[in-house]
Design an enzyme around this catalytic site. Structure first.
Site, mmCIF file in Angstrom:
data_model
loop_
_atom_site.group_PDB
_atom_site.id
_atom_site.type_symbol
_atom_site.label_atom_id
_atom_site.label_comp_id
_atom_site.label_asym_id
_atom_site.label_seq_id
_atom_site.Cartn_x
_atom_site.Cartn_y
_atom_site.Cartn_z
ATOM 1 N N CYS A 166 0.641 -1.056 0.007
ATOM 2 C CA CYS A 166 0.058 -0.049 0.032
ATOM 3 C C CYS A 166 0.941 1.150 0.049
ATOM 4 O O CYS A 166 1.810 1.146 0.476
ATOM 5 C CB CYS A 166 -0.866 0.149 1.310
ATOM 6 S SG CYS A 166 -2.615 -0.967 1.126
HETATM 7 N N1 LIG Z 1 -1.480 -3.405 1.969
HETATM 8 C C1 LIG Z 1 -2.264 -2.706 3.164
HETATM 9 O O1 LIG Z 1 -1.589 -1.934 3.779
HETATM 10 C C2 LIG Z 1 -3.592 -2.769 3.042
HETATM 11 C C3 LIG Z 1 -4.487 -1.792 4.043
HETATM 12 C C4 LIG Z 1 -5.661 -2.541 4.629
HETATM 13 N N2 LIG Z 1 -5.412 -3.461 5.595
HETATM 14 C C5 LIG Z 1 -6.679 -3.022 3.571
HETATM 15 O O2 LIG Z 1 -6.751 -4.075 3.210
HETATM 16 O O3 LIG Z 1 -7.314 -1.977 2.835
#
Ligand SMILES: NC(=O)CC[C@H](N)C(=O)O
Length: 298
Positions: free
Chosen positions: A2
Site C-alpha cells: 500500500c
Molecule cells: N496493504 C495494506 O496496507 C492494506 C491496508 C488494509 N489492511 C486494507 O486491506 O485495505
C-alpha cells in the site's frame, strides 16, 4: 504493501497546485498497490455551505434527478457537479446531516464517500494514474490532501474498500498495514452507534478516530488513544478540516518518510514520492518514530 502520500500546505501560494502535486506523488507510489486508488482533497469551504461527495456504479441513472429529489427532501436548494462515477452535492451546512440520511431512502444505490465543509473524496478500483485522470484531480486546488494506493489484505477489492475511509464530517484516514483486533473493535463501535460499509480493518480505525473526536478528543489525542487500543501493523495518515496527523505502530515496519519546509508538511511511504515537491532539497526530512503522534493544525 500500500502506498500513502499526504500534503498539508502552510503557504496559500501553493494551494492552486495541491491536486497536481498530490497526483504526481500518488502515481510514484503505484507499484506499492495495484488494486484501487483514492484521494481526499480539502479546500476552503464557502461560508454556510457543505458538500457531500457521492458515488454510483450507474451515475447517469442515479445522478439525473438526485439534486432535485434531495432538495425537496431537505427543503433547500442542492447543486450537483458530476465527475465520472462521483458527484459533489453542494448544500447548506445546517442541512448536511439531514441530506446524509435522506440520500439512503431517495437513492439507495448511491454511496456517500465523504461529507463536510472542506472535504471531497474520489476513489475507485484501478491504478493511481487512471483514477486521478477520471476525476481530474490534477486540476483541483486545496489546503491539504491525502492519497492512497491499495494492495488489499483485509477485504474485497471494491470502490468502498478503497482508501481514504471517511467516517465523520471532514475526516478521513488511510492505512498501510493490517489490524489484528478489528473485528472486536468493530462490534464495540457498533454498540456505541457507529455504522460500517465494509469488512475492512482500516474502516474500523477510521471509525475509532471519529468516535474519539465525537467524545471530545482532538485529533492528536485520538491518535494517542489509538496506540493503546489498536493492535497490529499500521502507518496511518489522517485528515480533518484543519488538521493533518501521522502515527505508526510501536514496531513501525511499514515505511514512512516526512518532509517539512516553510511551505508544507509532506508524507510519503517512500522518499521517491516526495522528490518533485518544490524546495525538497532544503526540506527537513525524517522518518516518523514508532508509537509517536505527529499532528499539525492550522
Ligand atoms: N496493504 C495494506 O496496507 C492494506 C491496508 C488494509 N489492511 C486494507 O486491506 O485495505
Amino acid at each position: 504493501m500500500c502506498g500513502i502520500v499526504g500534503l498539508f500546505l502552510k503557504d496559500p501560494k501553493l494551494e492552486p497546485r495541491l491536486g497536481e502535486l498530490l497526483t504526481d506523488m500518488l502515481i510514484t507510489m503505484t507499484d506499492r498497490g495495484p488494486d484501487s486508488a483514492g484521494i481526499a482533497i480539502y479546500s476552503r469551504g464557502k461560508d454556510g455551505h457543505a458538500k457531500l461527495t457521492v458515488q454510483s456504479a450507474d451515475p447517469d441513472r442515479d445522478f439525473a434527478d438526485l439534486a432535485d429529489k434531495l432538495g425537496k427532501a431537505i427543503g433547500s436548494h442542492v447543486r450537483l457537479a458530476q465527475k465520472d462515477t462521483h458527484a459533489v452535492l453542494d448544500l447548506p451546512s445546517d442541512r448536511l446531516e439531514a441530506a446524509r440520511h435522506a440520500i439512503r431512502d431517495i437513492a439507495p444505490n448511491v454511496k456517500v464517500m465523504s461529507a463536510g465543509e472542506g472535504i471531497e473524496i474520489y476513489k475507485e478500483v484501478g491504478l493511481p494514474k487512471d483514477v486521478a485522470a477520471r476525476f481530474d484531480v490534477a486540476h483541483m486546488q486545496g489546503t491539504h490532501g491525502i492519497g492512497h494506493t491499495r494492495m488489499a489484505t483485509e477485504s474485497a477489492v471494491t470502490t468502498m474498500g478503497a482508501h481514504p475511509f471517511s467516517t465523520g464530517s471532514d475526516q478521513c484516514l488511510v492505512h498501510n498495514g493490517s489490524l489484528s483486533n478489528h473485528n472486536g473493535l468493530r462490534r464495540e463501535l457498533i454498540r456505541q452507534g457507529m455504522t460500517f460499509e465494509t469488512q475492512n480493518d482500516t474502516e474500523v480505525a477510521a471509525a475509532y478516530v471519529s468516535h474519539k473526536l465525537k467524545e471530545g478528543q482532538n485529533l492528536g489525542q485520538a491518535l494517542e488513544s489509538g496506540l493503546d487500543d489498536l493492535d497490529g501493523f499500521f502507518t496511518f495518515v489522517v485528515g480533518t478540516k484543519d488538521g493533518f496527523g501521522v502515527v505508526r505502530d510501536p514496531i513501525a515496519c511499514k515505511p514512512a518518510v516526512m518532509a517539512e519546509t516553510d511551505q508544507y508538511v509532506a508524507f510519503g511511504s517512500e522518499y521517491r514520492a516526495l522528490v518533485n515537491l518544490p524546495g525538497i532539497d532544503n526540506a527537513r526530512v525524517w522518518e516518523p518514530e514508532p508509537a509517536t503522534v505527529y499532528f499539525w493544525e492550522r
